[in-house]
Design a protein around this motif. Structure first.
Motif, PDB file in Angstrom:
ATOM      1  N   VAL A 121       3.854  42.114  26.634  1.00  0.00           N
ATOM      2  CA  VAL A 121       2.896  42.131  25.515  1.00  0.00           C
ATOM      3  C   VAL A 121       1.950  40.942  25.568  1.00  0.00           C
ATOM      4  O   VAL A 121       0.733  41.104  25.629  1.00  0.00           O
ATOM      5  CB  VAL A 121       3.644  42.144  24.159  1.00  0.00           C
ATOM      6  CG1 VAL A 121       2.655  42.159  23.008  1.00  0.00           C
ATOM      7  CG2 VAL A 121       4.573  43.352  24.094  1.00  0.00           C
ATOM      8  N   VAL A 122       2.510  39.730  25.574  1.00  0.00           N
ATOM      9  CA  VAL A 122       1.674  38.539  25.441  1.00  0.00           C
ATOM     10  C   VAL A 122       0.790  38.313  26.661  1.00  0.00           C
ATOM     11  O   VAL A 122      -0.421  38.140  26.541  1.00  0.00           O
ATOM     12  CB  VAL A 122       2.559  37.296  25.159  1.00  0.00           C
ATOM     13  CG1 VAL A 122       1.727  36.037  25.169  1.00  0.00           C
ATOM     14  CG2 VAL A 122       3.248  37.458  23.818  1.00  0.00           C
ATOM     15  N   LEU A 123       1.387  38.341  27.855  1.00  0.00           N
ATOM     16  CA  LEU A 123       0.620  38.033  29.061  1.00  0.00           C
ATOM     17  C   LEU A 123      -0.573  38.980  29.265  1.00  0.00           C
ATOM     18  O   LEU A 123      -1.695  38.516  29.501  1.00  0.00           O
ATOM     19  CB  LEU A 123       1.548  38.007  30.286  1.00  0.00           C
ATOM     20  CG  LEU A 123       1.023  37.240  31.502  1.00  0.00           C
ATOM     21  CD1 LEU A 123       0.657  35.811  31.128  1.00  0.00           C
ATOM     22  CD2 LEU A 123       2.045  37.235  32.616  1.00  0.00           C
ATOM     23  N   PRO A 124      -0.377  40.311  29.148  1.00  0.00           N
ATOM     24  CA  PRO A 124      -1.553  41.190  29.282  1.00  0.00           C
ATOM     25  C   PRO A 124      -2.615  40.900  28.213  1.00  0.00           C
ATOM     26  O   PRO A 124      -3.811  40.984  28.506  1.00  0.00           O
ATOM     27  CB  PRO A 124      -0.969  42.599  29.091  1.00  0.00           C
ATOM     28  CG  PRO A 124       0.462  42.471  29.422  1.00  0.00           C
ATOM     29  CD  PRO A 124       0.863  41.095  29.015  1.00  0.00           C
ATOM     30  N   ALA A 125      -2.191  40.529  26.996  1.00  0.00           N
ATOM     31  CA  ALA A 125      -3.148  40.316  25.912  1.00  0.00           C
ATOM     32  C   ALA A 125      -3.997  39.066  26.148  1.00  0.00           C
ATOM     33  O   ALA A 125      -5.157  39.007  25.755  1.00  0.00           O
ATOM     34  CB  ALA A 125      -2.405  40.220  24.574  1.00  0.00           C
ATOM     35  N   ILE A 126      -3.412  38.052  26.781  1.00  0.00           N
ATOM     36  CA  ILE A 126      -4.153  36.794  26.946  1.00  0.00           C
ATOM     37  C   ILE A 126      -4.732  36.654  28.347  1.00  0.00           C
ATOM     38  O   ILE A 126      -5.223  35.586  28.714  1.00  0.00           O
ATOM     39  CB  ILE A 126      -3.254  35.571  26.644  1.00  0.00           C
ATOM     40  CG1 ILE A 126      -2.055  35.563  27.581  1.00  0.00           C
ATOM     41  CG2 ILE A 126      -2.819  35.553  25.192  1.00  0.00           C
ATOM     42  CD1 ILE A 126      -1.309  34.254  27.588  1.00  0.00           C
ATOM     43  N   LEU A 127      -4.699  37.734  29.144  1.00  0.00           N
ATOM     44  CA  LEU A 127      -5.130  37.643  30.542  1.00  0.00           C
ATOM     45  C   LEU A 127      -6.514  37.004  30.734  1.00  0.00           C
ATOM     46  O   LEU A 127      -6.678  36.154  31.614  1.00  0.00           O
ATOM     47  CB  LEU A 127      -5.062  39.031  31.199  1.00  0.00           C
ATOM     48  CG  LEU A 127      -5.016  39.001  32.719  1.00  0.00           C
ATOM     49  CD1 LEU A 127      -3.784  38.250  33.192  1.00  0.00           C
ATOM     50  CD2 LEU A 127      -5.016  40.401  33.295  1.00  0.00           C
ATOM     51  N   PRO A 128      -7.527  37.361  29.915  1.00  0.00           N
ATOM     52  CA  PRO A 128      -8.849  36.734  30.135  1.00  0.00           C
ATOM     53  C   PRO A 128      -8.812  35.206  30.045  1.00  0.00           C
ATOM     54  O   PRO A 128      -9.371  34.522  30.898  1.00  0.00           O
ATOM     55  CB  PRO A 128      -9.705  37.306  29.008  1.00  0.00           C
ATOM     56  CG  PRO A 128      -9.029  38.555  28.598  1.00  0.00           C
ATOM     57  CD  PRO A 128      -7.577  38.344  28.827  1.00  0.00           C
ATOM     58  N   GLU A 129      -8.099  34.683  29.035  1.00  0.00           N
ATOM     59  CA  GLU A 129      -8.009  33.232  28.887  1.00  0.00           C
ATOM     60  C   GLU A 129      -7.240  32.617  30.048  1.00  0.00           C
ATOM     61  O   GLU A 129      -7.570  31.521  30.509  1.00  0.00           O
ATOM     62  CB  GLU A 129      -7.337  32.847  27.562  1.00  0.00           C
ATOM     63  CG  GLU A 129      -8.200  33.032  26.338  1.00  0.00           C
ATOM     64  CD  GLU A 129      -8.136  34.447  25.789  1.00  0.00           C
ATOM     65  OE1 GLU A 129      -7.546  35.321  26.466  1.00  0.00           O
ATOM     66  OE2 GLU A 129      -8.673  34.680  24.698  1.00  0.00           O
ATOM     67  N   VAL A 130      -6.199  33.341  30.507  1.00  0.00           N
ATOM     68  CA  VAL A 130      -5.421  32.832  31.637  1.00  0.00           C
ATOM     69  C   VAL A 130      -6.316  32.730  32.878  1.00  0.00           C
ATOM     70  O   VAL A 130      -6.245  31.759  33.637  1.00  0.00           O
ATOM     71  CB  VAL A 130      -4.192  33.726  31.903  1.00  0.00           C
ATOM     72  CG1 VAL A 130      -3.520  33.357  33.214  1.00  0.00           C
ATOM     73  CG2 VAL A 130      -3.196  33.584  30.768  1.00  0.00           C
TER      74      VAL A 130
END
Lengths: 249, 242
Positions: free
Chosen positions: B163-172
């Motif tokens: 959930v979290v990693l795919p959601a924040i991918l752009p910032e990562v």
């Protein structure tokens, strides 16, 4: 103090105490790391005996000079770019990827141009710091609410009065963020240049102490830099947060 | 098309300014753009140059992998807990602004003079921005994502990965881009001081011999590499924005 602030203080205190214990009990050899209390002791001796006062003075003057040049020049360049949309369209993509370039590799070029010394060091520090000031100026001028321009027209302010009384105060929070970043970059530029090649300054003194196995002096000076940068950055950050909060009002 | 003509003109202007500077500087210790390019051609024929490049590439590649994995992991760990995030953010911001060269002797004393010291120094530079970006992205995530994950009974590991990693991918990806550049800088500065290997050493060594064309050729080559890598990551960044 907030709850987070207290926990943060506790984390730092525990970390320093653990380091102190590890050093005192011999888990970490004094040829690698000396105890934090010994670092403080060494820094105190350095400041009292005045062995490195000249180096400290040189470094701080260079940081001040670099920051001043970067802020003034960066602001002026920002104003020009903002006023000239064609230039802005050409420059902005380059500004966005500017910090990807290891600018520091061009330090030897400035040594050729200015010789070993403050000239080359200030030049590389300005080069590092100026782009964050240009970007901050552009953001600041972009974010001036249009209603303020209308107000200026209603009050029939002249261009100078308008700039001083309306635009500058409105852009100030963003400009200050630029100043804050410029100070951080100026510190990095000055200390790193002194460290790699120079004949004076705290960075040079640390490299010199390292090369001559004078661990005590080296860690004392390191502590000086870490404390000085932390105090300056925290101070600027506090002012920055206040100004940003003013924006949201 | 218009968007590339402008920057290209500015870059051309910089090369012209360089040429003028070359002509103005007395007895020209500063090589011209053409001499620099010619020297780059000479370096490309030189086996030693490729040896040093391989050294830098190896240290840089390892440092990027370590700082990316460690940065994202630490960012998720700190970001998943609001208190941990709030406690560590100012510490990380301060570490980010610290002139890390000051600490390089400590790294050398800990890791010795070999490649591991340079890798560690690269990681020190590259990891912090990635941790900060990942952490802040999670802290600003809409609470509904985490709540849905809780409703579906996901473990905290599954919540992070699915959930979290795919959601924040752009910032990562933005953080990775910053970390990538800083990692390169860290490895190069590490090589410039107390090292006998890599492109950073090649530059300091050439500077000591007064071989300016080599200094500039390597510096320009690294700048172009960094800009191209940055452009590629920027394109990836844009394609992932949602």
């Amino acid at each position: 103090m907030t709850r987070e602030g207290i926990i943060r203080l506790a984390v730092v205190v525990v970390a320093v105490a653990a380091l102190e214990a590890a050093c005192r009990l011999g888990a970490i050899s004094p040829t690698v790391l000396i105890a934090p209390s010994a670092m403080v002791d060494s820094l105190w001796d350095i400041l009292v005996a005045g062995t490195h006062t000249e180096d400290i003075f040189v470094s701080f003057v260079d940081v001040l000079a670099s920051t001043a040049i970067a802020v003034v020049l960066g602001f002026l360049v920002g104003v020009v770019i903002h006023a000239w949309p064609a230039l802005r369209a050409a420059v902005e993509p380059l500004l966005a990827s500017y910090y990807a370039v290891p600018t520091f590799m061009f330090y030897p070029v400035f040594i050729i141009l200015f010789g070993v010394g403050s000239g080359a060091i200030v030049a590389i520090a300005v080069l590092l710091a100026i782009v964050s000031m240009i970007s901050a100026t552009l953001t600041g001028l972009d974010r001036i609410p249009p209603v303020l321009g209308k107000t200026a027209r209603i009050l029939r302010l002249g261009p100078v009065e308008r700039a001083l009384k309306i635009s500058l105060p409105a852009a100030l929070p963003h400009l200050f963020t630029g100043v804050k970043l410029s100070v951080a970059y100026a510190f990095i530029g000055v200390i790193a240049s002194e460290f790699i090649l120079s004949g004076a300054g705290v960075g040079y003194a640390i490299a010199y102490a390292y090369n001559n196995f004078e661990n005590r002096t080296m860690y004392g000076l390191m502590l000086l830099i870490v404390v000085a940068v932390t105090v300056v950055n925290t101070l600027l950050d506090t002012i920055d947060r206040r100004l940003q909060a003013r924006l949201r009002r | 098309m218009r968007s590339t003509i402008g920057p290209a003109l500015v870059l051309l202007g910089l090369v012209v300014a360089w040429e003028i500077l070359h002509l103005v500087v007395a007895n020209s210790g500063l090589p011209s753009p053409f001499e620099t390019l010619a020297q780059l051609g000479v370096l490309f024929q030189d086996a030693d140059f490729w040896k040093e490049t391989a050294q830098t590439a190896q240290a840089f590649a390892i440092a990027v992998v370590i700082s990316t994995i460690a940065g994202i992991t630490l960012g998720i760990l700190l970001g998943m807990n609001r208190t941990a995030g709030a406690v560590s953010e100012p510490i990380l911001v301060n570490l980010y602004a610290l002139p890390k060269v000051t600490l390089y002797p400590v790294v050398l004393l800990l890791f010795g003079l070999g490649i591991s010291a340079r890798i560690a120094f690269g990681v020190m530079h590259g990891m912090i921005p990635l941790t900060l970006f990942t952490m802040n992205a999670i802290l600003q995530l809409k609470p509904v994502y985490r709540r849905s994950a809780a409703v579906m009974g996901l473990s905290s590991f599954d919540t992070s990965i699915r959930v979290v990693l795919p959601a924040i991918l752009p910032e990562v990806i933005t953080g990775t881009r910053l970390g990538f550049s800083l990692c390169l800088l860290g490895v190069l500065i590490g090589e410039m001081f107390a090292s006998r290997n890599g492109l950073g050493y090649l530059v300091t060594h050439a500077m000591e011999r007064g071989d300016m064309p080599t200094v500039l050729a390597v510096a320009v080559l690294l700048a172009v590499f960094a800009l191209l890598a940055n452009a590629a990551l920027l394109a990836l960044d844009r394609s992932r924005r949602h």
